[in-house]
Design a protein around this motif. Structure first.
Motif, PDB file in Angstrom:
ATOM      1  N   ARG A  72     -20.640 -30.677  -4.135  1.00 22.09           N
ATOM      2  CA  ARG A  72     -20.265 -29.800  -3.015  1.00 22.09           C
ATOM      3  C   ARG A  72     -18.745 -29.806  -2.795  1.00 22.09           C
ATOM      4  O   ARG A  72     -18.254 -30.065  -1.702  1.00 22.09           O
ATOM      5  CB  ARG A  72     -21.010 -30.201  -1.745  1.00 22.09           C
ATOM      6  N   LEU A  73     -18.021 -29.509  -3.856  1.00 16.80           N
ATOM      7  CA  LEU A  73     -16.561 -29.421  -3.814  1.00 16.80           C
ATOM      8  C   LEU A  73     -16.196 -27.941  -3.772  1.00 16.80           C
ATOM      9  O   LEU A  73     -16.468 -27.200  -4.717  1.00 16.80           O
ATOM     10  CB  LEU A  73     -15.945 -30.112  -5.033  1.00 16.80           C
ATOM     11  N   TYR A  74     -15.543 -27.502  -2.724  1.00 17.63           N
ATOM     12  CA  TYR A  74     -15.426 -26.075  -2.442  1.00 17.63           C
ATOM     13  C   TYR A  74     -14.137 -25.449  -2.969  1.00 17.63           C
ATOM     14  O   TYR A  74     -13.065 -26.060  -2.939  1.00 17.63           O
ATOM     15  CB  TYR A  74     -15.500 -25.827  -0.938  1.00 17.63           C
ATOM     16  N   SER A  75     -14.284 -24.220  -3.412  1.00 19.76           N
ATOM     17  CA  SER A  75     -13.184 -23.307  -3.729  1.00 19.76           C
ATOM     18  C   SER A  75     -13.662 -21.903  -3.425  1.00 19.76           C
ATOM     19  O   SER A  75     -14.832 -21.576  -3.682  1.00 19.76           O
ATOM     20  CB  SER A  75     -12.783 -23.405  -5.199  1.00 19.76           C
TER      21      SER A  75
ATOM     22  N   GLY B 172     -14.002  -9.225 -11.551  1.00 21.68           N
ATOM     23  CA  GLY B 172     -13.276  -8.270 -10.717  1.00 21.68           C
ATOM     24  C   GLY B 172     -13.009  -8.839  -9.330  1.00 21.68           C
ATOM     25  O   GLY B 172     -11.934  -8.641  -8.753  1.00 21.68           O
ATOM     26  N   LEU B 173     -13.985  -9.565  -8.794  1.00 24.69           N
ATOM     27  CA  LEU B 173     -13.806 -10.188  -7.485  1.00 24.69           C
ATOM     28  C   LEU B 173     -12.796 -11.326  -7.561  1.00 24.69           C
ATOM     29  O   LEU B 173     -12.009 -11.529  -6.631  1.00 24.69           O
ATOM     30  CB  LEU B 173     -15.150 -10.694  -6.968  1.00 24.69           C
ATOM     31  N   VAL B 174     -12.798 -12.063  -8.671  1.00 27.28           N
ATOM     32  CA  VAL B 174     -11.789 -13.109  -8.877  1.00 27.28           C
ATOM     33  C   VAL B 174     -10.397 -12.500  -8.828  1.00 27.28           C
ATOM     34  O   VAL B 174      -9.491 -13.017  -8.159  1.00 27.28           O
ATOM     35  CB  VAL B 174     -12.022 -13.830 -10.221  1.00 27.28           C
ATOM     36  N   VAL B 175     -10.211 -11.384  -9.527  1.00 26.39           N
ATOM     37  CA  VAL B 175      -8.907 -10.718  -9.547  1.00 26.39           C
ATOM     38  C   VAL B 175      -8.534 -10.232  -8.154  1.00 26.39           C
ATOM     39  O   VAL B 175      -7.389 -10.390  -7.704  1.00 26.39           O
ATOM     40  CB  VAL B 175      -8.909  -9.548 -10.552  1.00 26.39           C
ATOM     41  N   PHE B 176      -9.497  -9.634  -7.453  1.00 28.15           N
ATOM     42  CA  PHE B 176      -9.234  -9.127  -6.101  1.00 28.15           C
ATOM     43  C   PHE B 176      -8.775 -10.252  -5.175  1.00 28.15           C
ATOM     44  O   PHE B 176      -7.803 -10.100  -4.417  1.00 28.15           O
ATOM     45  CB  PHE B 176     -10.507  -8.471  -5.552  1.00 28.15           C
ATOM     46  N   LEU B 177      -9.457 -11.395  -5.232  1.00 29.85           N
ATOM     47  CA  LEU B 177      -9.099 -12.515  -4.355  1.00 29.85           C
ATOM     48  C   LEU B 177      -7.735 -13.084  -4.709  1.00 29.85           C
ATOM     49  O   LEU B 177      -6.948 -13.436  -3.825  1.00 29.85           O
ATOM     50  CB  LEU B 177     -10.162 -13.610  -4.439  1.00 29.85           C
TER      51      LEU B 177
ATOM     52  N   TRP C 106      -8.504 -15.372   2.806  1.00 35.39           N
ATOM     53  CA  TRP C 106      -9.041 -16.280   3.810  1.00 35.39           C
ATOM     54  C   TRP C 106     -10.368 -15.790   4.370  1.00 35.39           C
ATOM     55  O   TRP C 106     -11.241 -16.599   4.744  1.00 35.39           O
ATOM     56  CB  TRP C 106      -8.033 -16.492   4.933  1.00 35.39           C
ATOM     57  N   GLN C 107     -10.569 -14.490   4.407  1.00 36.91           N
ATOM     58  CA  GLN C 107     -11.882 -13.987   4.803  1.00 36.91           C
ATOM     59  C   GLN C 107     -12.937 -14.426   3.785  1.00 36.91           C
ATOM     60  O   GLN C 107     -14.049 -14.853   4.160  1.00 36.91           O
ATOM     61  CB  GLN C 107     -11.851 -12.458   4.914  1.00 36.91           C
ATOM     62  N   ALA C 108     -12.608 -14.312   2.501  1.00 36.50           N
ATOM     63  CA  ALA C 108     -13.548 -14.742   1.458  1.00 36.50           C
ATOM     64  C   ALA C 108     -13.757 -16.254   1.503  1.00 36.50           C
ATOM     65  O   ALA C 108     -14.866 -16.751   1.236  1.00 36.50           O
ATOM     66  CB  ALA C 108     -13.025 -14.322   0.084  1.00 36.50           C
ATOM     67  N   TYR C 109     -12.699 -16.985   1.827  1.00 36.35           N
ATOM     68  CA  TYR C 109     -12.794 -18.438   1.948  1.00 36.35           C
ATOM     69  C   TYR C 109     -13.862 -18.801   2.988  1.00 36.35           C
ATOM     70  O   TYR C 109     -14.754 -19.625   2.734  1.00 36.35           O
ATOM     71  CB  TYR C 109     -11.435 -18.997   2.357  1.00 36.35           C
ATOM     72  N   ARG C 110     -13.788 -18.166   4.152  1.00 36.77           N
ATOM     73  CA  ARG C 110     -14.739 -18.471   5.223  1.00 36.77           C
ATOM     74  C   ARG C 110     -16.145 -17.966   4.893  1.00 36.77           C
ATOM     75  O   ARG C 110     -17.146 -18.645   5.190  1.00 36.77           O
ATOM     76  CB  ARG C 110     -14.245 -17.853   6.531  1.00 36.77           C
TER      77      ARG C 110
ATOM     78  N   LEU D 154     -21.949 -18.801   3.263  1.00 39.31           N
ATOM     79  CA  LEU D 154     -23.047 -18.549   2.335  1.00 39.31           C
ATOM     80  C   LEU D 154     -23.565 -19.827   1.698  1.00 39.31           C
ATOM     81  O   LEU D 154     -24.775 -19.960   1.459  1.00 39.31           O
ATOM     82  CB  LEU D 154     -22.593 -17.567   1.254  1.00 39.31           C
ATOM     83  N   LEU D 155     -22.666 -20.764   1.404  1.00 33.63           N
ATOM     84  CA  LEU D 155     -23.073 -21.996   0.732  1.00 33.63           C
ATOM     85  C   LEU D 155     -23.729 -22.987   1.685  1.00 33.63           C
ATOM     86  O   LEU D 155     -24.505 -23.843   1.262  1.00 33.63           O
ATOM     87  CB  LEU D 155     -21.860 -22.651   0.062  1.00 33.63           C
ATOM     88  N   GLY D 156     -23.408 -22.894   2.961  1.00 31.17           N
ATOM     89  CA  GLY D 156     -24.015 -23.801   3.925  1.00 31.17           C
ATOM     90  C   GLY D 156     -23.151 -25.019   4.193  1.00 31.17           C
ATOM     91  O   GLY D 156     -22.075 -25.196   3.602  1.00 31.17           O
ATOM     92  N   PRO D 157     -23.579 -25.905   5.071  1.00 36.36           N
ATOM     93  CA  PRO D 157     -22.752 -27.043   5.481  1.00 36.36           C
ATOM     94  C   PRO D 157     -22.644 -28.114   4.399  1.00 36.36           C
ATOM     95  O   PRO D 157     -23.438 -28.141   3.450  1.00 36.36           O
ATOM     96  CB  PRO D 157     -23.497 -27.587   6.719  1.00 36.36           C
ATOM     97  N   GLY D 158     -21.643 -28.976   4.567  1.00 37.04           N
ATOM     98  CA  GLY D 158     -21.520 -30.160   3.722  1.00 37.04           C
ATOM     99  C   GLY D 158     -20.603 -30.022   2.536  1.00 37.04           C
ATOM    100  O   GLY D 158     -20.478 -30.957   1.743  1.00 37.04           O
TER     101      GLY D 158
END
Length: 352
Positions: free
Chosen positions: A302-305, A317-322, A334-338, A343-347
């Protein structure tokens, strides 16, 4: 000076007229004379070669080698073969050593036994440490290398001292096929594998004061150019992460930044790759077992990026957009970050 200098300071030179004098001056001003400064004129088309000869004529500690252009990796390899010192330090032509760097590094090496020595860098000259008495190292054992990674020094050869004889004995060299400025980390990985393989109880003496001035205003630097994805980018992170987990037994909860920077670097490679070549990335990156192993480990621990889900879903395409947003105003980033965290849930362990 002894027959064999304590340090060889290795500086590749290419179109360095504006930088080399300041670089050489920073070495001369160290208050430590047991060194040679090896300038490798890498077929520079301007007057840099003649400038190097002029500097050497005025200072016997400066030695010059002229060669046909081979890139920074080729120049560094020439320097490894020619070094006369006990320890090798890398100093790029547009950078400088802080005022007490050689004294502080030499003291740490003399007292550290089998431990390696590393130090911090900074882009503001006024932040450089001027008193070697303040440069007291902190020791990191191998399971603490995740914490060491968070200092921002692991990737760079110019934040480390390398025993010259060991490099030559083990034939540790730079990969001359890498010409995009990412040659440091593969070299460090190979050196650490060899060194800690022979010295399993060794660690790293880390000097937290700033000893190396890194020039951030050089527009010609390779690090300021786009870096399209290359298989070597994946290989170096795969090797680093695997070594940290399985060779040095770094706890996964200390690896969040390393995994984050892995995906960030690979996302930058995708972003830098021309659209017409991105289709090939599916085979080069997304379908590579090493990359799937990295994503699986991130999911398990559960290491986030913010790039984790786009890569997991294969949405380049989404990688490039971000990444384009990251390079700009970062609102969508930062919107995608949140959103990703939601979507992934807590922890999930975050870097920020």
């Amino acid at each position: 000076m002894a027959d064999r200098p304590f340090f060889t300071i290795l500086t590749p030179v290419y179109k360095g007229m504006d930088f080399v004098p300041g670089c050489a001056d920073s070495v001369r001003a160290q208050g430590f004379d047991d060194y040679e400064h090896l300038l490798i004129d890498d077929g520079s088309p301007d007057g840099s070669g003649a400038l190097c000869d002029e500097l050497a004529a005025g200072d016997g500690r400066i030695r010059v080698i002229h060669q046909q252009n081979a890139g920074v990796t080729g120049a560094r390899n020439t320097g490894i073969a020619a070094a006369r010192g006990r320890y090798l330090l890398f100093l790029d032509q547009d950078d400088r050593l802080g005022p007490c760097a050689l004294r502080a590094i030499a003291a740490a090496l003399r007292e550290g036994g089998d431990d390696l020595v590393s130090w911090r860098h900074h882009g503001q000259w006024g932040e450089m440490c001027a008193d070697p008495a303040l440069a007291v190292p902190t020791r990191y054992a191998q399971p603490d290398f995740g914490k060491l990674y968070c200092t921002g020094t692991v990737h760079y050869v110019w934040t480390k001292a390398f025993p010259v004889d060991f490099l030559r004995e083990k034939n540790i060299r730079f990969d001359e096929t890498i010409q995009d400025g990412t040659d440091d980390l593969p070299f460090v990985i190979a050196f650490w594998r060899a060194w800690f393989g022979e010295h399993p109880g060794a660690g790293i003496q880390y000097i937290s004061q700033f000893l190396y001035y890194y020039e951030i205003g050089n527009d010609a630097s390779v690090s300021n150019r786009l870096q399209p994805f290359m298989p070597s980018h994946l290989a170096m992170f795969s090797d680093l992460l695997s070594d940290f987990l399985h060779r040095y037994h770094v706890p996964p909860d200390q690896m969040a930044l390393a995994f984050y920077q892995c995906l960030h670097t690979l996302a930058y490679g995708v972003y830098s790759t021309p659209r017409a070549r991105r289709r090939r990335l599916r085979a080069q990156l997304l379908e590579d077992g090493r990359f799937r192993a990295i994503l699986n480990e991130m999911g398990r621990c559960r290491l986030y990026s913010p790039f984790y889900l786009p890569f997991r879903l294969g949405r380049l395409g989404l990688v490039v957009f971000l990444f384009r947003s990251y390079e700009g105003r970062r609102w969508w980033f930062w919107q995608a970050y949140r959103l990703g965290l939601l979507l992934l849930g807590p922890g999930w362990r975050q870097v920020f």
